[in-house]
Design a protein around this motif. Structure first.
Motif, mmCIF file in Angstrom:
data_model
loop_
_atom_site.group_PDB
_atom_site.id
_atom_site.type_symbol
_atom_site.label_atom_id
_atom_site.label_comp_id
_atom_site.label_asym_id
_atom_site.label_seq_id
_atom_site.Cartn_x
_atom_site.Cartn_y
_atom_site.Cartn_z
ATOM 1 N N LEU A 131 -13.524 3.670 -4.210
ATOM 2 C CA LEU A 131 -12.166 3.428 -4.710
ATOM 3 C C LEU A 131 -11.814 1.948 -4.622
ATOM 4 C CD1 LEU A 131 -10.438 6.408 -2.840
ATOM 5 C CD2 LEU A 131 -11.353 6.389 -5.166
ATOM 6 N N GLU A 132 -10.592 1.620 -5.049
ATOM 7 C CA GLU A 132 -10.117 0.235 -4.942
ATOM 8 C C GLU A 132 -9.724 -0.053 -3.493
ATOM 9 O OE1 GLU A 132 -10.090 -1.839 -7.610
ATOM 10 O OE2 GLU A 132 -10.897 -0.160 -8.787
ATOM 11 N N LYS A 133 -9.581 -1.359 -3.182
ATOM 12 C CA LYS A 133 -9.217 -1.764 -1.821
ATOM 13 C C LYS A 133 -7.881 -1.179 -1.373
ATOM 14 C CE LYS A 133 -11.407 -6.289 -0.876
ATOM 15 N NZ LYS A 133 -11.714 -6.339 0.540
ATOM 16 N N ASP A 134 -6.958 -1.021 -2.335
ATOM 17 C CA ASP A 134 -5.611 -0.570 -1.961
ATOM 18 C C ASP A 134 -5.428 0.942 -2.109
ATOM 19 O OD1 ASP A 134 -5.697 -0.416 -4.687
ATOM 20 O OD2 ASP A 134 -3.721 -1.296 -5.023
ATOM 21 N N TRP A 135 -6.518 1.701 -1.985
ATOM 22 C CA TRP A 135 -6.465 3.162 -2.158
ATOM 23 C C TRP A 135 -5.389 3.819 -1.293
ATOM 24 C CZ3 TRP A 135 -8.085 6.518 1.956
ATOM 25 C CH2 TRP A 135 -8.484 5.822 3.116
ATOM 26 N N ALA A 136 -5.280 3.385 -0.027
ATOM 27 C CA ALA A 136 -4.325 4.034 0.879
ATOM 28 C C ALA A 136 -2.894 3.627 0.533
ATOM 29 C CB ALA A 136 -4.652 3.682 2.319
ATOM 30 N N VAL A 137 -2.723 2.380 0.097
ATOM 31 C CA VAL A 137 -1.401 1.903 -0.337
ATOM 32 C C VAL A 137 -0.916 2.763 -1.502
ATOM 33 C CG1 VAL A 137 -0.159 -0.055 -1.384
ATOM 34 C CG2 VAL A 137 -1.891 -0.467 0.381
ATOM 35 N N ARG A 138 -1.838 3.023 -2.426
ATOM 36 C CA ARG A 138 -1.497 3.836 -3.607
ATOM 37 C C ARG A 138 -1.032 5.220 -3.189
ATOM 38 N NH1 ARG A 138 -6.528 3.096 -7.671
ATOM 39 N NH2 ARG A 138 -5.991 1.070 -8.498
ATOM 40 N N ALA A 139 -1.720 5.799 -2.200
ATOM 41 C CA ALA A 139 -1.372 7.152 -1.758
ATOM 42 C C ALA A 139 0.001 7.156 -1.080
ATOM 43 C CB ALA A 139 -2.449 7.689 -0.815
ATOM 44 N N VAL A 140 0.221 6.208 -0.171
ATOM 45 C CA VAL A 140 1.496 6.168 0.566
ATOM 46 C C VAL A 140 2.651 5.823 -0.386
ATOM 47 C CG1 VAL A 140 2.792 4.992 2.405
ATOM 48 C CG2 VAL A 140 0.396 5.611 2.773
ATOM 49 N N ARG A 141 2.409 4.914 -1.295
ATOM 50 C CA ARG A 141 3.461 4.558 -2.255
ATOM 51 C C ARG A 141 3.869 5.785 -3.090
ATOM 52 N NH1 ARG A 141 4.437 -0.674 -3.607
ATOM 53 N NH2 ARG A 141 2.327 -1.508 -3.517
ATOM 54 N N ALA A 142 2.877 6.593 -3.418
ATOM 55 C CA ALA A 142 3.139 7.740 -4.292
ATOM 56 C C ALA A 142 3.855 8.884 -3.596
ATOM 57 C CB ALA A 142 1.815 8.240 -4.886
ATOM 58 N N VAL A 143 3.418 9.238 -2.400
ATOM 59 C CA VAL A 143 3.979 10.443 -1.765
ATOM 60 C C VAL A 143 4.562 10.196 -0.378
ATOM 61 C CG1 VAL A 143 2.552 12.107 -3.040
ATOM 62 C CG2 VAL A 143 1.681 11.128 -0.899
ATOM 63 N N GLY A 144 4.428 8.971 0.120
ATOM 64 C CA GLY A 144 4.905 8.685 1.473
ATOM 65 C C GLY A 144 3.823 8.975 2.493
ATOM 66 N N ASN A 145 4.122 8.655 3.769
ATOM 67 C CA ASN A 145 3.137 8.946 4.812
ATOM 68 C C ASN A 145 3.229 10.424 5.201
ATOM 69 O OD1 ASN A 145 5.194 9.321 6.746
ATOM 70 N ND2 ASN A 145 5.136 7.179 7.388
#
Ligand code: GSH
Length: 344
Positions: A293-307
């Protein structure tokens, strides 16, 4: 002659290896590649379980399990909308995974040994620690499960609930009358029509089903929790890279909560000096690329649905109609048992 036999042996061995490989497509399965080419994740969810996965009148899905699908889609595509949801009943869910109809099963499914040892699937982690309970009518004047002997209990086919129910009644020497239904809708209808005195299922589901009854407050969940129901996302066996991607997306959501990174603070987090946050957001290390995946994979997930905490509270916790206390699903630092291995 000896050389010829040696050569023939090598050719036969190579052919055998090729044949074995071809006969076992799982060994070369590349789920991520297939998902990327398709442009969407196929995610199996339940057919309508409030708080976990349900569809509104505009055909939009929401819920805890739905958000796990969206987090994985966001980590892959940067877009939580790139998911096709497939509603599945309890009996159909694992075959859908085995037959490649779905890439991921995120459907209130309990992680058990037999499901991993005989169904060619594996669980990527525990998204929700649950346990089985009982729902009864308040006017039945029952306040402990030990008073349920001789009562008729509704349960759903193809679930862990069936065996737990039989075990509990047998262990306590109580007479059991079971009514086994095919879907949760049928179970609830049977209970509502007084075909059974008791509805048994995972406690979180009892909270959800109770809200569908005309007067929810006329029904109570008994205090006994009779089993362990660790619910989590499941994938097919044989594609370890995909398994890792799903597992670490879930762990990224949990680690984000532990690090205080949420959908509102995600932009600040990008410039945080905290080494753990820097790894989570991809400012340090190659965690995303190592997953494909891209470097910001986790950022994308948290931005989309929250932690993890945001997903919990929005769907099943304080901000939802279910209002289920965090309990075991609080982080290990807050008195619960949600604990993600470190992202490092
Ligand atoms: N966690 C248990 C129970 C899962 C289950 O399917 N429970 C039913 C009982 S309410 C349900 O959720 N049905 C939802 C549906 O059929 O859409 C399991 O994995 O077997």
């Amino acid at each position: 002659m000896r050389d010829f036999r040696k050569q023939r042996f090598i050719v036969t061995a190579v052919m055998l290896l090729i044949l074995l490989g071809a006969g076992n497509p799982r060994a070369v399965a590349q789920t991520l590649k297939a998902v990327k080419e398709r442009g969407a994740l196929n995610c199996g969810v339940s057919q309508g379980l409030l708080g976990f996965s349900s569809m509104d009148d505009k055909n939009a899905w929401s819920g805890f399990d739905v958000d796990i699908c969206r987090a994985v889609a966001a980590a892959i595509f940067g877009d939580p909308g790139k998911v096709t949801f497939l509603p599945l009943d309890a009996a159909a869910r694992f075959t859908a995974l085995q037959s490649d109809k779905i890439d991921l099963l995120s459907r209130n499914s309990t992680w058990t040994m037999s499901r991993e040892s005989s169904l060619e699937i594996m669980f990527a982690g525990v998204a929700y620690y649950d346990g089985q309970g009982f729902l009864v009518r308040r006017d039945a004047a029952v306040d402990t499960a030990l008073q349920l002997g001789g009562k008729t209990v509704c349960t759903q086919a193809g679930t862990t609930s069936e065996l737990n129910l039989a075990d509990y009644f047998r262990a306590n020497g109580m007479e059991l009358k079971v009514l086994t239904l095919g879907t949760s809708e049928e179970s609830l209808r049977a209970y509502d029509n007084r075909k059974c005195d008791v509805l048994t299922s995972d406690v979180s589901q009892l909270y959800a089903e109770r809200l569908k009854l005309v007067v929810p407050d006329s029904h109570i969940i008994l205090p006994e929790v009779i089993s362990k129901e660790p619910l989590g996302p499941a994938v097919r066996q044989g594609d370890d890279r995909w398994f890792n991607l799903v597992k670490w997306t879930l762990y990224a959501l949990i680690n984000a909560e532990e690090l205080g990174v949420n959908s509102a603070t995600i932009d600040e987090a990008l410039t945080s000096p905290n080494p753990n946050i820097r790894r989570l957001v991809g400012a340090e290390g190659d965690f995303g690329p190592q997953l494909g995946l891209e470097k910001d994979w986790a950022v994308r997930a948290v931005r989309a649905v929250g932690n993890y905490g945001e997903i919990y509270e929005r769907n099943v916790g304080t901000q939802s109609r279910l209002s289920i206390p965090r309990g075991l699903n609080a982080l290990w630092t807050q008195g619960g048992i949600q604990y993600a291995p470190p992202l490092r």
